[in-house]
Design a protein around this motif. Structure first.
Motif, PDB file in Angstrom:
ATOM      1  N   MET A  13       7.434 -16.670  35.028  1.00  0.00           N
ATOM      2  CA  MET A  13       5.989 -16.855  34.936  1.00  0.00           C
ATOM      3  C   MET A  13       5.343 -15.747  34.098  1.00  0.00           C
ATOM      4  N   ASP A  38       2.416 -17.346  26.020  1.00  0.00           N
ATOM      5  CA  ASP A  38       1.328 -18.314  25.853  1.00  0.00           C
ATOM      6  C   ASP A  38       0.025 -17.638  25.439  1.00  0.00           C
ATOM      7  N   SER A  39      -0.245 -16.464  25.982  1.00  0.00           N
ATOM      8  CA  SER A  39      -1.452 -15.718  25.608  1.00  0.00           C
ATOM      9  C   SER A  39      -1.405 -15.314  24.143  1.00  0.00           C
ATOM     10  N   ASN A  65       6.193 -16.262  30.404  1.00  0.00           N
ATOM     11  CA  ASN A  65       5.471 -17.429  29.884  1.00  0.00           C
ATOM     12  C   ASN A  65       3.995 -17.138  29.676  1.00  0.00           C
ATOM     13  N   VAL A  66       3.366 -16.429  30.606  1.00  0.00           N
ATOM     14  CA  VAL A  66       1.952 -16.064  30.456  1.00  0.00           C
ATOM     15  C   VAL A  66       1.774 -15.160  29.234  1.00  0.00           C
TER      16      VAL A  66
END
Length: 91
Positions: free
Chosen positions: A23, A30-31, A26-27
């Motif tokens: 997580m 993605d950011s 991925n954050v």
């Protein structure tokens, strides 16, 4: 190192679950993608910076067939290594 290896290393070095490490990575990714898509520059001090570059279209040639093709304008991410990373890699 690929994304899976990064997740595994993050999990092992910080004693956290693989799901939590996944997580977090991925954050982070993605950011960065969202910021670049909005036209913003992403800078990670001591590592480097990412920005989008615009390339104009041009007429090219298919190297296999020699056929003339039109290459459309595009936006591509560009990475520039930071000073600390360069010094670390060259020491």
């Amino acid at each position: 190192m690929n994304k899976s290896e990064l997740i595994k290393t993050l999990s092992e070095e910080n004693n956290i679950a693989i799901e939590e490490a996944t997580m977090m990575v991925n954050v982070f990714v993605d950011s960065m993608k969202d910021a670049l898509a909005e036209g913003n520059r992403v800078e990670i001090r001591g590592f480097g910076s990412f920005k989008m570059k615009e390339y104009e279209g041009y007429t090219g040639r298919n190297p296999k067939t020699g056929e003339v093709v039109t290459v459309h304008p595009k936006h591509l991410p560009f990475f520039r290594a930071g000073k600390e990373l360069k010094e670390f890699l060259n020491s």
